[in-house]
Write a protein that holds these residues in place. Sequence first.
Motif, short mmCIF file in Angstrom:
data_model
loop_
_atom_site.label_atom_id
_atom_site.label_comp_id
_atom_site.label_asym_id
_atom_site.label_seq_id
_atom_site.Cartn_x
_atom_site.Cartn_y
_atom_site.Cartn_z
N GLU A 68 0.85 -1.19 0.00
CA GLU A 68 0.00 0.00 0.00
C GLU A 68 0.88 1.24 0.00
O GLU A 68 1.85 1.31 0.75
CB GLU A 68 -0.89 0.01 1.23
N LYS A 126 0.82 5.56 0.10
CA LYS A 126 0.09 6.81 0.33
C LYS A 126 1.02 7.96 -0.05
O LYS A 126 2.21 7.93 0.22
CB LYS A 126 -0.31 6.96 1.80
N SER A 127 0.45 8.98 -0.71
CA SER A 127 1.26 10.09 -1.18
C SER A 127 0.45 11.38 -1.07
O SER A 127 -0.74 11.40 -1.35
CB SER A 127 1.68 9.86 -2.63
#
Length: 65
Positions: free
Chosen positions: A21, A23-24
């Motif tokens: 996974e 996230k950014s």
Amino acid sequence: NVRAAVAVGASASTVTTTSMEQKSIQLAYTTGGATIGIAQMEVSNSDYTAGKDEAQSSITLAIAF
């Protein structure tokens, strides 16, 4: 997916599935011919390896003339 070897006396192997996974968050500002950008990235189970977490930050400056 990782497949383990079949144990002695067993009729089937064990399959382990690991999900990666990411996230950014990114922010950019442009004025005239210049752009400045900031980005923060976090990855859980990096390279599909359980428990391997990574984080990275970057700052960029682009100038066009």
